[in-house]
Design an enzyme around this catalytic site. Structure first.
Site, PDB file in Angstrom:
ATOM      1  CE1 TYR A 126      -3.826   2.345   0.302  1.00 51.53           C
ATOM      2  CE2 TYR A 126      -2.328   3.547   1.744  1.00 51.53           C
ATOM      3  CZ  TYR A 126      -3.476   3.500   0.976  1.00 51.53           C
ATOM      4  OH  TYR A 126      -4.279   4.607   0.868  1.00 51.53           O
ATOM      5  CD  GLN A 188     -11.470   3.157  -0.639  1.00 54.64           C
ATOM      6  OE1 GLN A 188     -11.614   3.232   0.573  1.00 54.64           O
ATOM      7  NE2 GLN A 188     -11.424   4.228  -1.424  1.00 54.64           N
ATOM      8  CG  ASN A 211      -5.462   7.814   6.370  1.00 53.43           C
ATOM      9  OD1 ASN A 211      -5.788   6.659   6.595  1.00 53.43           O
ATOM     10  ND2 ASN A 211      -6.093   8.556   5.468  1.00 53.43           N
ATOM     11  CB  SER A 234       6.416  11.154  10.789  1.00 52.21           C
ATOM     12  OG  SER A 234       7.790  10.879  10.746  1.00 52.21           O
ATOM     13  CD  GLN A 256      10.762  12.824  10.649  1.00 46.00           C
ATOM     14  OE1 GLN A 256       9.882  11.998  10.444  1.00 46.00           O
ATOM     15  NE2 GLN A 256      11.737  13.055   9.775  1.00 46.00           N
ATOM     16  CG  HIS A 259       6.146  13.338   7.537  1.00 47.77           C
ATOM     17  ND1 HIS A 259       6.069  12.666   6.344  1.00 47.77           N
ATOM     18  CD2 HIS A 259       7.436  13.231   7.937  1.00 47.77           C
ATOM     19  CE1 HIS A 259       7.269  12.185   6.031  1.00 47.77           C
ATOM     20  NE2 HIS A 259       8.105  12.517   6.984  1.00 47.77           N
ATOM     21  CD  GLU A 321       8.229   6.925  11.511  1.00 52.64           C
ATOM     22  OE1 GLU A 321       8.031   6.530  10.349  1.00 52.64           O
ATOM     23  OE2 GLU A 321       7.784   8.013  11.940  1.00 52.64           O
ATOM     24  CG  HIS A 322      12.321   8.406  12.224  1.00 53.73           C
ATOM     25  ND1 HIS A 322      11.080   8.988  12.004  1.00 53.73           N
ATOM     26  CD2 HIS A 322      12.592   7.685  11.116  1.00 53.73           C
ATOM     27  CE1 HIS A 322      10.628   8.627  10.816  1.00 53.73           C
ATOM     28  NE2 HIS A 322      11.521   7.833  10.257  1.00 53.73           N
ATOM     29  CG  ASP A 355      12.511   9.692   5.536  1.00 50.50           C
ATOM     30  OD1 ASP A 355      12.269   8.657   6.186  1.00 50.50           O
ATOM     31  OD2 ASP A 355      12.222  10.832   5.946  1.00 50.50           O
ATOM     32  CD  GLU A 409       1.976 -31.519  28.126  1.00 45.09           C
ATOM     33  OE1 GLU A 409       1.528 -31.845  27.003  1.00 45.09           O
ATOM     34  OE2 GLU A 409       2.727 -30.554  28.315  1.00 45.09           O
ATOM     35  CG  HIS A 414       0.794 -36.904  21.989  1.00 40.81           C
ATOM     36  ND1 HIS A 414      -0.566 -36.834  21.839  1.00 40.81           N
ATOM     37  CD2 HIS A 414       1.299 -35.815  21.346  1.00 40.81           C
ATOM     38  CE1 HIS A 414      -0.891 -35.761  21.151  1.00 40.81           C
ATOM     39  NE2 HIS A 414       0.231 -35.113  20.829  1.00 40.81           N
TER      40      HIS A 414
END
Length: 423
Positions: A126, A188, A211, A234, A256, A259, A321-322, A355, A409, A414
């Site tokens: 995406y 979608q 988003n 960000s 940043q 963004h 994130e950074h 980036d 068990e 088994h």
């Protein structure tokens, strides 16, 4: 505003570094769209593309002619920059591949254990878009999948008002190696890749930023498809001492902020003098910035801490994130930073380098998810399968343990499946 952060208490930190956005706030509307796409396929995708993007799409898939025409609009210099970025991204992500496709090692006489690696069959990338163009995100998503050996990569990106994809994004997707590209964005698009429609095939994993609606959609469809990570607005945390350059720090915090109004920029420093200088520099640079209105609304905080150990502790709580480290002894701080999407070390290592062109990936966990999620990497597209080669001698050596634990068990069958081999 500059704050003295002397009390590193979890409740204090929670209040100070609370994110502005919440996935839960939009999950209700996301569910309605996703469920509709699941039930009605292409018709629902087209309906929401018209509703949310204002575009009446006839054909969801980009044609070869559209790709060719887009590439004709891109100048040679830009193509050269894309090629340079692709080369670096491929090189870095190739280093993340396992050294061998399959390995076996003897851990006990008669028992060899190992692992095999298999790329996923089809993934969906995406790429954010609409009015903007983010060719760098296209490269960061498609290239690692190709390096990992994924045989089919599809991509979804929102159309512009005229129903086309921005030529730069389209060109980058094609150069990176996307097999099929669809003019679909938002919830979608995520839903279509998760469930499959008449036109858009179902994938095994969805990767890519977006988003809050896109992030919420990725979380919602996890019952049908794997995702890379939640990725939202960000974030940056700069850890600096008195010797750092306030001009560089301010520039990176502002970068940043441009963004998104929900972006977060934090400075943790041991120096009040540096804090004052950065605050002044942020004001000076923001006044000249092209996205001044967005930057002014984005969250910015400057905190003075007692030492670099405290700075690392606060950073780990935020899990940004950074992270940028601008101190005299960066290794000591680097070793203390445990929760971060990516770390930049040195005054000449701005986030913008990663980036676009250094080769490392810029698709990273935000919102504190760096505590548990990794950033985009080649291994995101590879499954590991364990292998067990056991002969009679090997099984005999561990049979008593197997039978005893199985009986404890309550799994008698088994235990007998092992015992039968030695009767």
């Amino acid at each position: 505003m500059i704050r003295q952060l002397s009390n590193i208490d979890e409740d204090v930190l929670k209040e100070l570094f609370k994110r502005r956005t919440s996935i839960e706030s939009v999950m209700g509307s996301v569910k309605l769209v996703a469920d509709d796409v699941r039930s009605n396929g292409d018709a629902a995708v087209k309906k929401y593309t018209k509703q949310f993007d204002g575009v009446d799409i006839e054909s969801l898939e980009v044609t070869e002619d559209e790709i060719y025409n887009a590439e004709e609009l891109i100048d040679y210099e830009t193509i050269g920059h894309l090629e340079a970025a692709i080369e670096n991204i491929q090189a870095f992500h190739a280093l993340q591949l396992p050294s061998t496709e399959t390995w076996l090692t003897e851990i006990y006489p008669g028992i060899r254990l190992g692992q095999k690696y298999t790329p996923l069959s089809r993934i969906g990338a995406y790429v954010p878009g609409g009015m903007g163009s983010y060719p760098s995100s296209a490269l960061m998503l498609v290239i690692p999948a190709r390096v990992a050996g994924v045989p089919e990569v599809i991509a979804c990106t929102p159309p512009r008002k005229d129903g086309s994809i921005h030529p730069l994004t389209l060109t980058a997707l094609d150069m990176a190696g996307a097999d099929r590209i669809f003019k679909v964005g938002g919830v979608q698009a995520i839903s279509a890749m998760a469930y499959g429609t008449g036109t858009i095939p179902k994938v095994e994993k969805i990767v890519g930023p977006g988003n809050i609606y896109v992030t919420a959609a990725k979380m919602y469809v996890r019952d049908s498809v794997e995702i890379d990570m939640p990725a939202g607005p960000s974030e940056i945390v700069v850890i600096a001492d008195e010797g750092a350059n306030p001009v560089f720090i301010a520039a990176d915090m502002i970068a940043q902020g441009e963004h998104d109004v929900n972006a977060m920029s934090i400075l943790l420093t041991t120096s009040r003098l540096l804090a004052d200088a950065v605050e002044n520099e942020i004001a000076v640079q923001t006044a000249k910035a092209a996205r001044k209105e967005i930057i002014e609304k984005a969250s910015k905080g400057i905190y003075v801490v007692k030492d670099l150990e405290s700075a690392a502790e606060v950073c780990n709580f935020i899990a940004p994130e950074h992270v940028e480290i601008m101190v005299r002894d960066p290794l000591s701080v680097l070793n203390r930073v445990k929760n971060a999407g990516t770390v930049y070390v040195g005054e000449y290592a701005p986030v913008a380098a990663g980036d676009y062109a250094s080769g490392a990936n810029h698709v990273l966990p935000t919102g504190g998810y760096a505590k548990t999620f990794s950033g985009m990497n080649t291994m995101q597209f590879i499954k590991t399968t364990s292998i067990q080669v056991i002969d009679r001698e090997g099984l005999e050596g561990i049979k008593d343990t197997i039978i005893a634990l199985a009986n404890i068990e309550g799994f008698d069958a088994h235990a007998r499946s092992v015992a039968k081999r030695f009767e």
